[in-house]
Structures are given as structure tokens and as C-alpha cells.
Write a protein that holds these residues in place. Structure first.
Motif, short mmCIF file in Angstrom:
data_model
loop_
_atom_site.label_atom_id
_atom_site.label_comp_id
_atom_site.label_asym_id
_atom_site.label_seq_id
_atom_site.Cartn_x
_atom_site.Cartn_y
_atom_site.Cartn_z
N PRO A 90 -0.81 0.42 7.38
CA PRO A 90 -1.22 0.50 5.97
C PRO A 90 -2.58 1.15 5.76
CG PRO A 90 -0.28 -1.64 6.42
CD PRO A 90 -0.43 -0.95 7.75
N LEU A 92 2.58 12.26 3.29
CA LEU A 92 2.29 10.92 2.79
C LEU A 92 3.59 10.14 2.57
CD1 LEU A 92 0.03 9.04 1.77
CD2 LEU A 92 0.39 9.98 -0.50
N ILE A 116 -4.64 11.47 2.57
CA ILE A 116 -5.34 11.80 1.34
C ILE A 116 -6.74 12.26 1.70
CG2 ILE A 116 -6.19 10.90 -0.85
CD1 ILE A 116 -3.93 8.86 -0.75
N ALA A 137 4.94 6.88 4.37
CA ALA A 137 5.34 5.69 3.60
C ALA A 137 6.73 5.23 4.02
CB ALA A 137 5.30 5.99 2.09
N PHE A 165 -3.77 6.32 4.71
CA PHE A 165 -4.76 7.00 3.87
C PHE A 165 -5.26 8.30 4.49
CE2 PHE A 165 -4.75 2.93 1.84
CZ PHE A 165 -4.86 3.28 0.51
N VAL A 221 0.83 -1.21 0.00
CA VAL A 221 0.00 0.00 0.00
C VAL A 221 0.86 1.25 0.00
CG1 VAL A 221 -1.59 1.37 1.36
CG2 VAL A 221 -1.97 -1.06 1.09
N ALA A 222 1.91 1.26 0.83
CA ALA A 222 2.79 2.41 0.88
C ALA A 222 3.43 2.63 -0.48
CB ALA A 222 3.86 2.21 1.95
#
Lengths: 292, 271
Positions: free
Chosen positions: B221, B238, B228, B242, B225, A118-119
Motif C-alpha cells: 500500500p 498505477l 505518482i 492496484a 505511491f 489505498v489502492a
């Protein structure tokens, strides 16, 4: 005396917990999903589930959106799998040779397959961003026109396939490298005596000998590419429109966005049979090719 | 001789170009995580820019990532321990008593699309009020971890020499003791390999948490989000998020590369 009993039945005492776990967590859900696929159910108290027989299947099979998802699944899988196989084998042939820093290079190369999907999907979202992303900056460097990677329905599946290729080509290479390390020396010595060129050795000795290993790698990838979820969900969620909606994404949408659990279940039954069927066909083909 | 040296130089350059190409997304992620939104927008500052740590502090202060890191760790470690508890004895019995049928059963877990399990679990866990609990997440993650651990360990136990075990049995040791005191201690490398990968799989898992977790137990995970929103994307934040999710996995893989590579190869070839 307890240990005596345990010793006599250790075979079952050791496997029973795992088997029970698998039965409760896997077999029961599969049966339940199969059953739900014959019901109309939207998880609300106002609409209790009703038996509809094969209606869910009938509706899906007559739907444009379902066939679009089937098409997307095959397109994405075929494209990603073909390129991963060719590229993965080619890279394995390079990385298998001796060169400076081989071990470090090999480990760095394998990192995409352990990175959180996902990342990485979100990182690719930035890379594919039309105005600020790295992909178009790279094209500009080559003097090419910028591309709308994820926004154009025509491009979205190849763009997503590139992400999958980036992440999983290393797996094909890893398996092929393992296969290369078991090859015998004799055929090469004989070929050297006969004065064979490097290319002849590659196409007439190496590739035929590692073919069974490549087939195993392709089969494992096939099972997983068909089920790709994370990178599609994190980048396009099936869009634009339904252009990148694969069967897995469509099942998720039916089940957990529309809460049509019956419809989602029948979709999943068909999806499961497709994955199972393709795997079996592949095993059968491998056996036939192996015999020849 | 000279030609060989030249060809190995070509191979070195080619190999490292391949590695560089495959590392680009990581490099892009790390660079962007140290940029302001304006720097990300500016093509002139692709590689040369004044780095900022603002994104990282935002990830921890505004977006409360400590909580999600904790959740991810609890689920990853919990599901791996559970998988070891069920998987190790099962793998041993399957290897020693040649229960191939059971081995195949474990493989089915790999073929079936995971959402097939998720609909019944979602219903079941909702009725048992287990949605948004660690138990639901750990159990679901064990479904990936347990078959994997068992699969790696079956081939590991298969390769262990039988003599020591037989000698211990003749000396009157019970089979349980043989397993606990003799087999497990020499299985360290296999157990480390299997556990590391099980932790990584759980850490990376998205779909189970997406459906079974809520505000309380959300794992990384899913939490990522949060960056966003409908109007725009906080790219720097973001990318920092990550990095925080991915870097532990990458570092573990580099440090324990011997275990990770052999585990991935064994899991892939056999699985």
C-alpha cells in the motif's frame, strides 16, 4: 509439576501474554501521548522538549485550521453515515430476497469492504479525474455538465463521502441482512390475515424489528468513519488547501510532516475524546430508544 | 403465482444492477490496467481497446514489486501468527472463565485512532533502531489482528459444547492438553475465518507502514505511491499495481466466501 501449576492458573497463564501485549503496545502509548500533549517537542536534538502546560490545546482551540478540521470531520462523517445507513438498509432489503445467483451476487457486493483502501482510493482518483475519468464520462452520458470532483473545495468532501459510501455501504447491508434473517414469522402471518400491503409490512413490522440491528451497524460505522484516513490521504491528502483536512489527517500532518509531536499529541487527545464521547452518546441514545 | 414470478424477476434485475454499480470501480481498475496512457486518455476506447501487458511488466521490472509483495506477505503472515499465538489462549480463557472485562479491553483498540499509538511507537522504535524492520511492522499490525482474532474466537469458543472437554478433564487430561488436543482441532473453521481476515487487514494496512516502514520493509500500500510523481501520474502502471494489490484479497474472498462473510458479520456485529 509444572503442568499442575499451569492447570491451576490457566485462566491467567492464557490471558497474561495478550494482556501484557495490549498494555505495552496500547496503554503505554496512550499515556505517553497524553503526557506529550503538554510538551513542546519537535523531535530534534537542538530543541529538547519543554513543558508548556495547556499551551498546545490553547493554540489549537484558537486556530482556524483546527475548527476547519473539526467541521470537515463532522461534515464527512454525517454525510457518509446518513447515506450509508439509508442505502445499506434499502439494499439489504433487496439482496435478502430470493433471486437468481443470490450467493454470488452477495459476495461480489461485499468485495469493496475487503479491497485495499489505498489502492481503491487511487482508482477513485482516476475515476474522478476531470477530463479522462469515468465519473464525468457518466455525467456526460446523462447529458449533465462535468464536475471538478476533488479539485473544488466545495465538492471535495461529498466526493470523498461517495468513496466511503461505495466501500462501506456493504457492511451496513451485511449486518442488516444478518438481522433480517432472525426476524420471527408470526407478525407477517398476522399481517397477511389482516390484509396488510407490502409497504405496510415493511414500515410497521420489518423496519421497527431490525432497528436495533441497524443501530449497531451505525455505531460501528460512526467509530470508523470519524477515523477515515487511507482514502483521504491517497486522493487529496487534505486538499485542495485544507478543504478535506479531517482531524485524523491534520494530526498526521502535525506529527509526521511538521514533526510537532507535542501539538499532534494534544490534537490526538482531543480527537480521541471526540470519538469516545460520540460513541458513548450513541450508546446512551440507543439505550433510551430501546426502552421506549 | 404469476405476479410472484414477475416480482422475483424485478428483484433479480434490481439486485444485479446494484451489484454491477458497486463493481464499477473494480471493472474500471482492471480495464485501465491493460491500457496504454494514450488509451486511458481516449474516451472512444473506454471499453473496446487493444489490451497491453506493458503496465504489468513495468510494475515488476521497473518498480520492483516482487520485493514489496514479499514484504507485505512477511508482515501479514508474521502478524497473523503472532496474533494467533497470543489471541487464541486469551480468547479461550475469556470464553471459559467469563472474563468480560478483558474482552472489553480488547475492544478499546477499535475505538482509539491508530495515530495515537503511532507517535510513541515512532519515538520508541527510533530509539531502539527498529524503524524499517519487520519486527516493528509485525508488532504494530498485531495490534489490529490480535484483538480481532480474540474477539472472533471468544464467540466461537463460547458456542463449543462443554461435554467433551469435561469428559477429558475427568479422564485426567490436563487443561493445557484439553486446549491443544481437543479444543483447537475442532476450532478449524473459526481459526481459518479469523486468520484470513487478520491477513487481509494486515495486507490492506497503510498507516502503520507509512510511518514505521522505510525503503527496506515498505509494504504494497505504501509502494503504490511510487507511480505518482510530482509531474504526472502513470495511470496504467498505477492501475496495474492496484490490481496486483487488490486481486489476491478479492480472489481469497470469493474462494473462501463462507469464512469471509461469516467473519465479517461476526466481527462487525460483535466488534
Amino acid at each position: 509439576m509444572r503442568t499442575g501449576w499451569l492447570d491451576r492458573n490457566i485462566k491467567w497463564a492464557f490471558t497474561l501474554p495478550a494482556v501484557l501485549f495490549v498494555l505495552i503496545m496500547m496503554a503505554f502509548p496512550i499515556a505517553y501521548t497524553f503526557r506529550t500533549s503538554f510538551y513542546n517537542w519537535s523531535m530534534s536534538a537542538a530543541n529538547p522538549s519543554t513543558w508548556v502546560g495547556l499551551d498546545n490545546y490553547r493554540i489549537l482551540l484558537s486556530e482556524q485550521r483546527f475548527w476547519n478540521a473539526v467541521g470537515s470531520t463532522f461534515y464527512f462523517t454525517g454525510l457518509a453515515l446518513a447515506l450509508e445507513t439509508v442505502l445499506g438498509t434499502a439494499i439489504a432489503l433487496v439482496l435478502y430476497r430470493n433471486f437468481a445467483g443470490k450467493n454470488v451476487a452477495k459476495t461480489l457486493f461485499l468485495l469493496p469492504m475487503v479491497a485495499t483502501p489505498v489502492a481503491m482510493g487511487l482508482v477513485w482518483l482516476l475515476i474522478y479525474e476531470p477530463s479522462i475519468g469515468g465519473a464525468n464520462a457518466f455525467l456526460q452520458l446523462l447529458g449533465l455538465k462535468p464536475v471538478d470532483w476533488l479539485g473544488n473545495p466545495k465538492n471535495v468532501i461529498p466526493s470523498l463521502a461517495i468513496v466511503d459510501i461505495w466501500q462501506w455501504t456493504p457492511m451496513i447491508s451485511l449486518i442488516v441482512m444478518a438481522g433480517l434473517s432472525t426476524l420471527p414469522h408470526e407478525p407477517y402471518e398476522a399481517a397477511d390475515v389482516d390484509g396488510a400491503t407490502g409497504w405496510q409490512k415493511l414500515t410497521q413490522i420489518t423496519l421497527p424489528l431490525v432497528r436495533p440491528t441497524i443501530m449497531v451497524a451505525v455505531m460501528l460505522r460512526l467509530i470508523d468513519v470519524l477515523k477515515t484516513f487511507d482514502i483521504i490521504y491517497s486522493t487529496t491528502q487534505g486538499g485542495p488547501g485544507n478543504a478535506s483536512e479531517t482531524l485524523n489527517i491534520y494530526s498526521y500532518v502535525q506529527g509526521f510532516q511538521y514533526f510537532k509531536l507535542g501539538m499532534a499529541s494534544s490534537l490526538l487527545v482531543m480527537f480521541f475524546m471526540l470519538v469516545m464521547g460520540l460513541t458513548l452518546i450513541f450508546i446512551w441514545m440507543r439505550k433510551r430508544l430501546g426502552v421506549q | 403465482m404469476e405476479q410472484q414470478a414477475k416480482s422475483s424477476k424485478t428483484i433479480t434485475v434490481l439486485a444485479w444492477l446494484i451489484v454491477l454499480a458497486f463493481s464499477m470501480p473494480f471493472i474500471w481498475m482492471i480495464l485501465a490496467s491493460f491500457k496504454t496512457q494514450a488509451q486511458i486518455m481516449s474516451p472512444a476506447q473506454t471499453f473496446i481497446f487493444k489490451p497491453t501487458l506493458k503496465n504489468y511488466s513495468a510494475v515488476f521490472e521497473q518498480y520492483n514489486f516482487i520485493k514489496y509483495i514479499t514484504n507485505s506477505l512477511i508482515v501479514a503472515i508474521g502478524s497473523t501468527l503472532g496474533s494467533l499465538l497470543l489471541g487464541l489462549p486469551a480468547a479461550y480463557a475469556i470464553a471459559r472463565y467469563r472474563l468480560q472485562g478483558l474482552g472489553l479491553l480488547l475492544l478499546v483498540a477499535r475505538i482509539i485512532p491508530a495515530i495515537t499509538f503511532l507517535i510513541p511507537w515512532f519515538i520508541l522504535f527510533s530509539q531502539m533502531k527498529l524503524i524499517d524492520t519487520y519486527i516493528a511492522l509485525i508488532l504494530s499490525h498485531m495490534l489490529v489482528g490480535m484483538p480481532f482474532i480474540a474477539w472472533i474466537m471468544i464467540s466461537f469458543f463460547d458456542a463449543l459444547p462443554l461435554e467433551i472437554e469435561e469428559a477429558a478433564l475427568i479422564d485426567g487430561c490436563s487443561k493445557l492438553k484439553v486446549f491443544l488436543n481437543i479444543v483447537l482441532p475442532v476450532s478449524g473453521p473459526g481459526i481459518i475465518t479469523a486468520s484470513l481476515l487478520s491477513v487481509i487487514f494486515s495486507w490492506n494496512n497503510f498507516m502503520f507502514s507509512l510511518i514505521l516502514a522505510g525503503e527496506k520493509t515498505k509494504t504494497l500500500p505504501v509502494a503504490v505511491f511510487n507511480f505518482i510523481s510530482y509531474s504526472d501520474v502513470n495511470w496504467g502502471g498505477l492501475m496495474a499495481a492496484a490490481c496486483i494489490i487488490t486481486l489476491p484479497v478479492l480472489v481469497i474472498s470469493l474462494v473462501a466466501q463462507r469464512y469471509i462473510v461469516s467473519g465479517l458479520a461476526a466481527g462487525a456485529v460483535k466488534g
